[in-house]
Design an enzyme around this catalytic site. Structure first.
Site, mmCIF file in Angstrom:
data_model
loop_
_atom_site.group_PDB
_atom_site.id
_atom_site.type_symbol
_atom_site.label_atom_id
_atom_site.label_comp_id
_atom_site.label_asym_id
_atom_site.label_seq_id
_atom_site.Cartn_x
_atom_site.Cartn_y
_atom_site.Cartn_z
ATOM 1 N N HIS A 262 -33.360 131.780 -33.081
ATOM 2 C CA HIS A 262 -34.623 132.238 -33.662
ATOM 3 C C HIS A 262 -35.759 131.413 -33.072
ATOM 4 C CE1 HIS A 262 -37.326 133.896 -36.676
ATOM 5 N NE2 HIS A 262 -37.805 132.671 -36.799
ATOM 6 N N ASP A 264 -39.735 131.270 -32.958
ATOM 7 C CA ASP A 264 -41.020 131.776 -33.418
ATOM 8 C C ASP A 264 -41.970 131.887 -32.230
ATOM 9 O OD1 ASP A 264 -40.552 132.022 -36.237
ATOM 10 O OD2 ASP A 264 -40.528 129.851 -36.355
ATOM 11 N N ASP A 374 -36.652 136.525 -40.558
ATOM 12 C CA ASP A 374 -37.514 135.468 -41.085
ATOM 13 C C ASP A 374 -38.878 135.946 -41.566
ATOM 14 O OD1 ASP A 374 -38.107 132.787 -41.710
ATOM 15 O OD2 ASP A 374 -39.131 132.502 -39.811
ATOM 16 N N HIS A 579 -44.766 136.813 -37.286
ATOM 17 C CA HIS A 579 -44.695 136.437 -38.694
ATOM 18 C C HIS A 579 -45.091 135.005 -39.012
ATOM 19 C CE1 HIS A 579 -40.417 135.520 -37.435
ATOM 20 N NE2 HIS A 579 -40.735 134.405 -38.058
#
Length: 1013
Positions: A262, A264, A374, A579
């Site tokens: 993951h 970001d 997420d 996000h």
């Protein structure tokens, strides 16, 4: 038998931690290291390779915040290491508890070929296996000294979140850079002991298997020679084989593991650093794929692939090869893993359009599922949007973070506002960074809600956010846990395979209807208001540019539709819907750049629209209406003169001075246009709003009450607003001036000015215009508060059992009571352009042009009447991770619309967000499309992405009921098809007399491809 458990457990832990792990590398020799500090921003490899390097000594501090230090490392494999597995092992001085969010490096050969990254839990780079002995090793290592923004457990603010304020003090101390021999027998013993010890500790104290493992470990430790761990490792492993080979129970839960990292797209680092994080992690992943044939890696976010393609072509080539080999699985089908609540409906559609097209164009793969582990809650339009984009499944994990209620399902059918269902899974392991620890395996089984109905779940494994992704150690754990008594079984497989098996096993899974509301991170609807406003403006400017570019392409000879420019601008906006950008939870650097990007996007889109309008030819001054509804309202000319005009939906009209139904009068602090009568009190609140058409007072108490709350959540400052914020507040009732500033037959306006707090000011202009019941409140705030939230309240005299808030392609109803803990937990919710309250026969809407967070509550008055209050969350002042979040100027408008139906709220929401554009144009070409039928709402008008010249129209039913109608075109229509979101045909549309017949179910989205005659 005596209980020896404590002694054995402590013995095994010490021998493992202090002796076995210490012997994993059998021998080391240091690299010769030199360093060069890159000035400013990162530089290309070629520039770094040509730089002058200085000798560097281990133990030396390095790395200013956000700096890049290049290290040249030279060494030679000793001849006596021939036949051994030799690696480089590099410790940059890793600190803290985070595997990412700190120092990272990418190791290159001297020709610029990226080899592999170095991360806190992934410090090795393969040199040779087996080594010949005598090999020369020469690396150039690009090391990033990224600060740990969230050190001290969120307890302190920090200036490190922006290079402009971070300073230049070195953050890290380089510990070691060695050429080393990996003792594979000891390394495997290390993993054997870890897996067995962790499993043992998770089993019940009365479980025979726990004690069997304990005594097996105790006997095996007797075979460990503390003076020769390497020489005795094989014997120890042999002694552990019986307990490692016991097969799992036939009924054991199955965990489908899929490699994951993951990352970001921005968060505690800027976008430029994400571009490097992806290259580092993807280098690691492709290296691991070479080593483990059974490894599969799932990776979303087309934007990140594009960054690697453009900046690291050699890594890109390796990704392409891994995809061909079936070890790399593009998933998600979105441009980025966007926020799940705040992007508009068309923007969510374009996330899938751009994401899925990228994967099809570059890999020949159409992704089947939505991968959003997420994001901070998920809107109830997602099932329909996802299915229309060709998706079959949906995955998230974040709902496990709920503050109050445990979500009741892990595998279920999710039903959206239109009735569409999509097969959905929440991994019960409760993390998207799994490592297959004993605790994680036990947690997944313990958590799993579908016991008795289903028996499998998914676990994404690997270190994210710069941690380097999956590791060989995690793969080895998965192999040991494939079939081990006492544990769930692990199989590494593609997520498509998991979802196919899960759906086959559990076709009658339970159904969850409506939004997936996250009972946490509710402040993300409000934090960093300028970022949110930039997104809202960009979405509407894109709609405007596409509509008028399509109009010009149809009617202006020689005009060329700007496909490439619009594609690029959409991708910029989609990126910033990530996000942790749009929700306002990133560092100062990210939001500073986001605001600048939105300004550039707005400038370019205004220019594109002006160019399209100009292409229609010079002539009369006209008003251009980008809204899907006819409008009769006041618009201002270039010199500010108000003019009343009537303009068709998606069309234009001359700026003629048409007489309004009734002029506006201003008497004292009272505004009256024959539709509404508004009284402004001395304190600046609305003391009365009377709906003259209905003959009733709208307000139960003073309206537009500004209330300043103390706002310090328990933990995540920028993310959270906790319920206790309501307990401490100040009402802003001391207006320094209340002044009539406009008194015209078309517009009446009163300005209210206030000062408060730490030098903050608010100027609000309350306006009533001829022909409209809408009361606009233009707001200009100079904000200097800290740990506060400002709300604007409208207590209306309506007994509303629920509120309705606009979401993507429709609206959602939420109870105004708090009968259950689920309802009570929704004390702050999100919405788009409007919130509507109604009782039978009468309704009121609160409309905004850039606000998302709000709350709705109700009380019963002493007279027996009910007061239902909508409060908009205007601005916050969190200090972590950005200590200056939201400081400074904010300009926005919100409005009260008395006597509003849902249809009125929809229409006025578009109107406020899409102001009429005034420009010169030669004629009045017919609108590209005109929709007839109540509830039929056009969301987008554009030319087809394939440059065929076909016109694409996306529309939806907006009231929540069935709709029938007609779509008429302003051009000869040769045919029409219903398509998916990617403009691929599904079926022919019914056409009659050159128009398309429409029949829509509640909230149905329909995409039409119109062939021109």
């Amino acid at each position: 038998m005596h209980d020896e458990s404590r002694r054995i457990e402590e013995r095994v832990q010490r021998l493992h931690d202090q002796r076995i792990k210490a012997a994993v590398y059998a021998a080391t020799v240091p690299f010769e290291v030199e360093a060069w500090q890159a000035p400013g921003e990162p530089v290309p490899f070629e520039e770094a390779a040509a730089a002058s390097y200085e000798p560097f000594t281990m133990g030396t501090p390095w790395g200013p915040p956000w700096g890049t230090t290049w290290f040249r490392m030279r060494g030679q494999v000793p001849a006596e290491w021939a036949g051994r597995r030799v690696e480089a092992v590099i410790d940059l001085g890793f600190t803290g508890d985070w595997p990412g969010n700190q120092a990272e490096a990418l190791v290159h050969l001297t020709d610029g070929t990226p080899l592999k990254a170095v991360n806190p839990l992934n410090q090795y780079v393969a040199i040779a296996n087996p080594a010949q002995g005598g090999e020369s090793v020469d690396y150039l290592v690009e090391a990033a000294s990224n600060p740990d923004i969230l050190a001290d457990n969120f307890s302190k603010t920090t200036p490190l979140g922006d290079k402009l304020t971070a300073g230049d003090k070195p953050l890290y101390t380089f510990r070691a850079a060695d050429i080393a021999v990996l003792d594979e027998e000891v390394w495997h013993l290390d993993l054997d002991v870890q897996v067995l010890r962790e499993l043992m500790l998770e089993l019940g104290e009365h479980d025979p298997r726990r004690h069997e493992i304990a005594h097996a470990l105790d006997r095996a430790m007797d075979l460990l020679d503390l003076d020769d761990v390497s020489g005795s490792a094989a014997a120890v492993r042999e002694a552990l084989k019986p307990v490692l080979s016991r097969p799992a129970h036939a009924s054991a839960h199955t965990i489908s593991g899929v490699g994951h990292a993951h990352i970001d797209s921005a968060w505690l680092w800027p976008i430029r650093e994400t571009k490097r994080k992806t290259s580092r992690t993807f280098s690691n992943v492709t290296s691991l794929a070479d080593e483990y044939d059974d490894f599969i890696f799932a990776c979303s976010q087309a934007q990140q692939y594009e960054w690697v393609r453009d900046n690291y072509p050699k890594v890109w080539t390796r990704i392409q090869e891994s995809v061909k080999n079936g070890q790399w699985a593009p998933v998600g089908g979105m441009w980025v893993e966007s926020d799940g609540n705040l992007p508009g409906g068309e923007a969510v559609a374009r996330q899938f359009v751009h994401g899925k097209r990228f994967f099809m164009d570059h890999f020949g793969i159409e992704t089947k599922g939505v991968w959003l582990p997420d994001s901070f809650g998920y809107n109830a339009a997602y099932p329909q949007i996802a299915k229309l984009a060709g998706n079959e499944w949906f995955l998230t994990q974040k709902i496990s973070w709920n503050q109050t209620n445990k979500f009741p399902h892990h595998t279920f059918w999710w039903e959206g506002i239109d009735g569409t269902r999509i097969f959905t899974h929440f991994p019960p392991v409760d993390t998207y960074n799994a490592r297959f620890s004993g605790e994680e395996m036990s947690r997944a089984v313990r958590n799993y809600s579908e016991k008795g109905g289903a028996s499998r779940s998914l676990a994404p494994f690997g270190w994210g956010d710069g941690g380097g992704g999956p590791t060989r150690e995690i793969m080895e754990r998965a192999r040991r846990l494939a079939d081990l008594e006492g544990s769930a079984k692990v199989v590494v497989e593609h997520p498509d395979e998991f979802f196919a098996k899960a759906r086959e096993e559990y076709p009658d899974a339970p159904v969850w209807v409506g939004e997936l509301y996250l009972e946490l991170h509710r402040a993300t609807y409000t934090s960093q208001a300028r970022t949110k406003q930039g997104n809202r403006r960009s979405e509407h400017l894109l709609r405007e540019a596409e509509l008028w570019a399509t109009t010009a392409a149809l009617h202006a000879p020689g005009y060329s539709y700007p496909h490439e420019k619009l594609d690029r601008l959409w991708k910029t906006v989609l990126l910033h819907q990530f996000h942790d950008i749009l929700p306002g939870s990133s560092i100062a650097w990210v939001h500073r750049e986001a605001e600048a990007e939105y300004a550039r996007v707005a400038q370019e889109l205004h220019a594109l629209t002006a160019e399209a309008v100009a292409a229609l030819g010079a002539g009369d001054t006209r008003a251009f209406n980008t809204s899907p509804y006819d409008r009769a309202e006041v618009v201002r000319t270039a010199d500010g003169t108000p003019v009343f005009v009537q303009v068709p939906a998606n069309g234009s009209a001359p700026l003629a001075d048409t007489a309004p139904p009734q002029p506006v009068t201003v008497e004292g602090r009272v505004l009256d246009n024959g539709l509404v009568r508004v009284e402004v009190a001395e304190d600046g609140t609305l003391s009365s709003v009377r709906d003259l058409r209905a003959g009733r007072e709208v307000l139960a108490e003073p309206g537009n009450l500004l209330r300043l709350h103390t706002d310090l959540p328990n933990y995540w400052d920028a993310w959270d607003i906790d319920k206790h914020y309501k307990n401490r507040y100040t009402d802003l009732l001391d207006a320094s001036s209340v002044t009539v500033v406009e008194q015209d037959p078309l517009v009446g306006a009163i300005r209210v000015e206030r000062s408060f707090g730490k030098g903050s000011t608010i100027t609000q202009t309350i306006s009533v215009r001829a022909g409209s019941p809408r009361i606009d409140i233009e707001t200009d705030i100079d904000w200097h508060e800290t740990e506060k939230i400002l709300k604007a309240a409208f207590p209306v005299d309506i007994r509303a059992p629920h509120s309705s808030a606009e979401i993507q392609f429709g609206h959602i109803q939420r109870p105004t009571h708090t009968n259950t803990s689920w309802e009570s937990a929704r004390f702050e919710v999100s919405g788009h352009r409007w919130v509507h309250l109604a009782e039978p026969g009468y309704g009121v809407a609160v409309i905004n042009d850039s606000t998302y967070g709000h709350d709705v509550s109700r009380t019963v008055r002493e007279d027996g009447g009910t007061t239902t209050t909508v409060r908009l969350s205007l601005v916050r002042a969190p200090r972590i991770p950005d200590p200056e979040a939201d400081q400074g100027r904010h300009r926005f408008t919100y409005a009260l619309l008395p006597g509003a139906t849902i249809e009125d709220a929809v229409a006025e929401g578009y109107s406020l967000n899409l102001p009429l554009r005034v420009a010169d144009a030669a004629g009045a070409p017919e609108p590209v499309v005109s929709a007839e039928g109540e509830g039929v709402t056009v969301e987008a008008v554009k030319l087809a992405d394939d440059a065929s010249g076909d016109v694409v129209v996306r529309l939806y039913e907006s009231r929540g009921g069935r709709a029938t109608g007609t779509l008429r075109t302003g051009f000869p229509l040769a045919g029409a098809q219903i398509t998916d979101l990617l403009e691929r045909p599904l079926e022919d549309a019914e056409t009659t007399d050159g128009a398309v017949a429409l029949t829509l179910r509640p909230f149905q989205i329909l995409t039409l491809r119109l062939r021109r005659g």
